[in-house]
Motif scaffolding. Structure first.
Motif, PDB file in Angstrom:
ATOM      1  N   THR A  44       0.829  -1.208   0.000  1.00 16.27           N
ATOM      2  CA  THR A  44       0.000   0.000   0.000  1.00 16.27           C
ATOM      3  C   THR A  44       0.862   1.256   0.000  1.00 16.27           C
ATOM      4  O   THR A  44       0.360   2.340  -0.301  1.00 16.27           O
ATOM      5  N   SER A  45       2.143   1.133   0.310  1.00 18.50           N
ATOM      6  CA  SER A  45       3.018   2.309   0.237  1.00 18.50           C
ATOM      7  C   SER A  45       3.566   2.471  -1.179  1.00 18.50           C
ATOM      8  O   SER A  45       3.630   3.579  -1.702  1.00 18.50           O
ATOM      9  N   ARG A  46       3.924   1.352  -1.814  1.00 17.60           N
ATOM     10  CA  ARG A  46       4.462   1.440  -3.187  1.00 17.60           C
ATOM     11  C   ARG A  46       3.374   1.255  -4.234  1.00 17.60           C
ATOM     12  O   ARG A  46       3.614   1.466  -5.423  1.00 17.60           O
ATOM     13  N   ASP A  47       2.188   0.831  -3.792  1.00 14.69           N
ATOM     14  CA  ASP A  47       1.053   0.611  -4.690  1.00 14.69           C
ATOM     15  C   ASP A  47       1.404  -0.386  -5.794  1.00 14.69           C
ATOM     16  O   ASP A  47       1.207  -0.115  -6.985  1.00 14.69           O
ATOM     17  N   GLU A  48       1.927  -1.530  -5.347  1.00  8.35           N
ATOM     18  CA  GLU A  48       2.309  -2.578  -6.315  1.00  8.35           C
ATOM     19  C   GLU A  48       2.282  -3.939  -5.640  1.00  8.35           C
ATOM     20  O   GLU A  48       2.276  -4.029  -4.403  1.00  8.35           O
ATOM     21  N   LEU A  49       2.279  -4.970  -6.467  1.00 14.77           N
ATOM     22  CA  LEU A  49       2.277  -6.334  -5.947  1.00 14.77           C
ATOM     23  C   LEU A  49       3.573  -6.599  -5.184  1.00 14.77           C
ATOM     24  O   LEU A  49       4.648  -6.155  -5.616  1.00 14.77           O
ATOM     25  N   TRP A  50       3.460  -7.331  -4.096  1.00  9.76           N
ATOM     26  CA  TRP A  50       4.616  -7.554  -3.229  1.00  9.76           C
ATOM     27  C   TRP A  50       4.655  -9.028  -2.825  1.00  9.76           C
ATOM     28  O   TRP A  50       3.953  -9.434  -1.908  1.00  9.76           O
ATOM     29  N   ILE A  51       5.428  -9.792  -3.593  1.00  9.09           N
ATOM     30  CA  ILE A  51       5.638 -11.195  -3.240  1.00  9.09           C
ATOM     31  C   ILE A  51       6.737 -11.188  -2.190  1.00  9.09           C
ATOM     32  O   ILE A  51       7.922 -11.044  -2.504  1.00  9.09           O
ATOM     33  N   LYS A  52       6.329 -11.322  -0.972  1.00  8.18           N
ATOM     34  CA  LYS A  52       7.261 -11.085   0.141  1.00  8.18           C
ATOM     35  C   LYS A  52       8.464 -12.029   0.078  1.00  8.18           C
ATOM     36  O   LYS A  52       8.309 -13.239   0.108  1.00  8.18           O
ATOM     37  N   GLY A  53       9.661 -11.437   0.002  1.00  8.28           N
ATOM     38  CA  GLY A  53      10.899 -12.227   0.050  1.00  8.28           C
ATOM     39  C   GLY A  53      11.235 -12.939  -1.237  1.00  8.28           C
ATOM     40  O   GLY A  53      12.180 -13.734  -1.257  1.00  8.28           O
ATOM     41  N   LYS A  54      10.503 -12.658  -2.308  1.00 11.72           N
ATOM     42  CA  LYS A  54      10.777 -13.389  -3.551  1.00 11.72           C
ATOM     43  C   LYS A  54      12.197 -13.111  -4.069  1.00 11.72           C
ATOM     44  O   LYS A  54      12.911 -14.027  -4.471  1.00 11.72           O
ATOM     45  N   THR A  55      12.590 -11.844  -4.037  1.00 11.56           N
ATOM     46  CA  THR A  55      13.906 -11.473  -4.549  1.00 11.56           C
ATOM     47  C   THR A  55      15.024 -12.018  -3.660  1.00 11.56           C
ATOM     48  O   THR A  55      15.998 -12.595  -4.131  1.00 11.56           O
ATOM     49  N   SER A  56      14.847 -11.845  -2.351  1.00 10.78           N
ATOM     50  CA  SER A  56      15.900 -12.248  -1.410  1.00 10.78           C
ATOM     51  C   SER A  56      15.943 -13.763  -1.174  1.00 10.78           C
ATOM     52  O   SER A  56      16.938 -14.293  -0.691  1.00 10.78           O
ATOM     53  N   GLY A  57      14.846 -14.436  -1.498  1.00 12.05           N
ATOM     54  CA  GLY A  57      14.761 -15.868  -1.180  1.00 12.05           C
ATOM     55  C   GLY A  57      14.173 -16.132   0.188  1.00 12.05           C
ATOM     56  O   GLY A  57      13.880 -17.275   0.547  1.00 12.05           O
ATOM     57  N   ASP A  58      13.995 -15.056   0.971  1.00 10.07           N
ATOM     58  CA  ASP A  58      13.426 -15.191   2.317  1.00 10.07           C
ATOM     59  C   ASP A  58      11.908 -15.126   2.258  1.00 10.07           C
ATOM     60  O   ASP A  58      11.288 -14.271   2.887  1.00 10.07           O
ATOM     61  N   TYR A  59      11.319 -16.019   1.518  1.00 10.28           N
ATOM     62  CA  TYR A  59       9.873 -15.946   1.323  1.00 10.28           C
ATOM     63  C   TYR A  59       9.109 -16.730   2.386  1.00 10.28           C
ATOM     64  O   TYR A  59       9.693 -17.452   3.205  1.00 10.28           O
ATOM     65  N   LEU A  60       7.815 -16.550   2.369  1.00 12.11           N
ATOM     66  CA  LEU A  60       6.927 -17.260   3.298  1.00 12.11           C
ATOM     67  C   LEU A  60       6.151 -18.293   2.494  1.00 12.11           C
ATOM     68  O   LEU A  60       5.204 -17.955   1.782  1.00 12.11           O
ATOM     69  N   GLU A  61       6.563 -19.523   2.618  1.00 12.37           N
ATOM     70  CA  GLU A  61       5.914 -20.618   1.877  1.00 12.37           C
ATOM     71  C   GLU A  61       4.512 -20.837   2.442  1.00 12.37           C
ATOM     72  O   GLU A  61       4.327 -20.913   3.652  1.00 12.37           O
ATOM     73  N   ILE A  62       3.560 -20.933   1.553  1.00 11.45           N
ATOM     74  CA  ILE A  62       2.171 -21.081   1.984  1.00 11.45           C
ATOM     75  C   ILE A  62       1.870 -22.526   2.398  1.00 11.45           C
ATOM     76  O   ILE A  62       2.132 -23.461   1.635  1.00 11.45           O
ATOM     77  N   VAL A  63       1.340 -22.681   3.596  1.00 10.13           N
ATOM     78  CA  VAL A  63       0.854 -23.982   4.048  1.00 10.13           C
ATOM     79  C   VAL A  63      -0.641 -24.078   3.742  1.00 10.13           C
ATOM     80  O   VAL A  63      -1.108 -25.044   3.159  1.00 10.13           O
ATOM     81  N   GLU A  64      -1.382 -23.038   4.139  1.00  2.52           N
ATOM     82  CA  GLU A  64      -2.792 -22.945   3.766  1.00  2.52           C
ATOM     83  C   GLU A  64      -3.249 -21.498   3.843  1.00  2.52           C
ATOM     84  O   GLU A  64      -2.638 -20.680   4.519  1.00  2.52           O
ATOM     85  N   VAL A  65      -4.314 -21.206   3.118  1.00  2.00           N
ATOM     86  CA  VAL A  65      -4.918 -19.875   3.142  1.00  2.00           C
ATOM     87  C   VAL A  65      -6.314 -20.026   3.741  1.00  2.00           C
ATOM     88  O   VAL A  65      -7.142 -20.779   3.218  1.00  2.00           O
ATOM     89  N   CYS A  66      -6.561 -19.319   4.847  1.00  2.00           N
ATOM     90  CA  CYS A  66      -7.860 -19.408   5.514  1.00  2.00           C
ATOM     91  C   CYS A  66      -8.635 -18.110   5.322  1.00  2.00           C
ATOM     92  O   CYS A  66      -8.054 -17.037   5.160  1.00  2.00           O
ATOM     93  N   VAL A  67      -9.944 -18.252   5.377  1.00  4.16           N
ATOM     94  CA  VAL A  67     -10.857 -17.126   5.162  1.00  4.16           C
ATOM     95  C   VAL A  67     -11.752 -17.007   6.395  1.00  4.16           C
ATOM     96  O   VAL A  67     -12.152 -18.029   6.970  1.00  4.16           O
ATOM     97  N   ASN A  68     -12.074 -15.790   6.805  1.00  3.05           N
ATOM     98  CA  ASN A  68     -12.901 -15.629   8.009  1.00  3.05           C
ATOM     99  C   ASN A  68     -14.394 -15.769   7.697  1.00  3.05           C
ATOM    100  O   ASN A  68     -14.812 -15.812   6.532  1.00  3.05           O
ATOM    101  N   CYS A  69     -15.174 -15.836   8.757  1.00  4.79           N
ATOM    102  CA  CYS A  69     -16.617 -16.053   8.663  1.00  4.79           C
ATOM    103  C   CYS A  69     -17.284 -15.119   7.651  1.00  4.79           C
ATOM    104  O   CYS A  69     -18.055 -15.555   6.805  1.00  4.79           O
TER     105      CYS A  69
END
Lengths: 139, 139
Positions: free
Chosen positions: B67-92
Motif C-alpha cells: 500500500t506504500s508502493r502501490d504494487e504487488l509484493w511477493i514477500k521475500g521473492k527477490t531475497s529468497g526469504d519468502y513465506l511458503e504457503i501452508v494454507e490460506v484461511c478465510v474468516n466467517c
C-alpha cells in the motif's frame, strides 16, 4: 449470497470493499488481530481506534471499533464471553496491533459449528482449489 | 519521530491514519495476516487484493499488495526469504485472510534484532504502562 451461504458455504466470495467501508467510518483505525495466547490460534481481525485501545487496556478486554455499527465494541462484555487481555503488541511500523488474549466463555466467532457451540475463531475455512473447505475440527 | 525511533523506540506512536491511506490506494483490499504454521507466531499483517491472493495461491508464497508502493509484493521473492504457503484461511464474513506459512530464510520482519538477524515477526514490542518494551527473545 445470503449470510448463511457467506458464513457456512464453500464458495469464495471475498468482500474486497471492506477496507473502503472501514475508511468511510471516518475514525482513525488500525487493524487489530486477536490471538489466543495459549493455543496460538488467530481468532479474529478487527479494527481499533484510540478509544478502543484505551478501553482494551483499562478494562483488560479486547475491544474494537465496530465498523458496521460505527461504535465501540467491547467484545463479549454483555455476554460474559470476553477476550481477556494477556498483552498488547505493536508492529515495527506502529500501524497495527496484536491482542494476545485468553478467551473466557464461548468461542470468539459469532458462528456456531455443527456441534452447536460457538466456533473458537473466525478462520475455520481454508481455500483449496478455488473453493472453501472446513478445517479439521472446526466444521 | 524518525524511522529508527518508530521501529526501535519505546514510545507509542500509532499511525491511526493507516487505513485511510490503504483506502486511498483505490484497490479492493482485505487485511491478510501471516502466521507461522509451526510456531503460531503472528508474523505480519498486510493487505491483499484479488491479484495478491491469486499470486499467493499460484506461487505458493505469501503475497500482499504494497500500500506504500502501490504494487504487488511477493514477500521475500527477490531475497529468497519468502513465506511458503501452508494454507490460506478465510474468516466467517469473508472480509479478511489468514496466510498460514512456513518462513524460508531470514525473519519476516524487515527490522533487525540486537543479535544482527532479521526478527522473525513484526510484533516484537508490547505495550506496558503507556510505553513499549521488547518481548523476551525479540530485542
Amino acid at each position: 449470497m445470503d449470510h448463511h451461504q457467506l458464513e457456512e458455504g464453500t464458495q469464495l466470495a471475498l468482500d474486497y470493499t471492506k477496507l473502503q467501508k472501514v475508511a468511510e467510518c471516518d475514525e482513525g483505525l488500525v487493524p487489530a488481530v486477536a490471538q489466543d495466547a495459549d493455543t496460538g490460534e488467530v481468532l479474529i481481525v478487527g479494527y481499533a481506534n484510540e478509544l478502543a485501545l484505551k478501553t482494551t487496556i483499562d478494562q483488560g478486554m479486547a475491544t474494537f471499533w465496530s465498523t458496521s455499527r460505527d461504535e465501540l465494541w467491547i467484545k463479549g462484555k454483555t455476554s460474559g464471553d470476553y477476550l481477556e487481555i494477556v498483552e498488547v503488541c505493536v508492529n515495527c511500523e506502529q500501524n497495527s496491533l496484536l491482542y494476545r488474549v485468553r478467551p473466557k466463555g464461548a468461542g470468539a466467532c459469532h458462528t456456531k459449528g455443527t456441534n452447536g457451540s460457538a466456533r473458537s475463531g473466525c478462520y475455520y475455512r481454508v481455500l483449496e482449489d478455488g473453493s472453501l473447505s472446513f478445517r479439521k475440527g472446526m466444521e
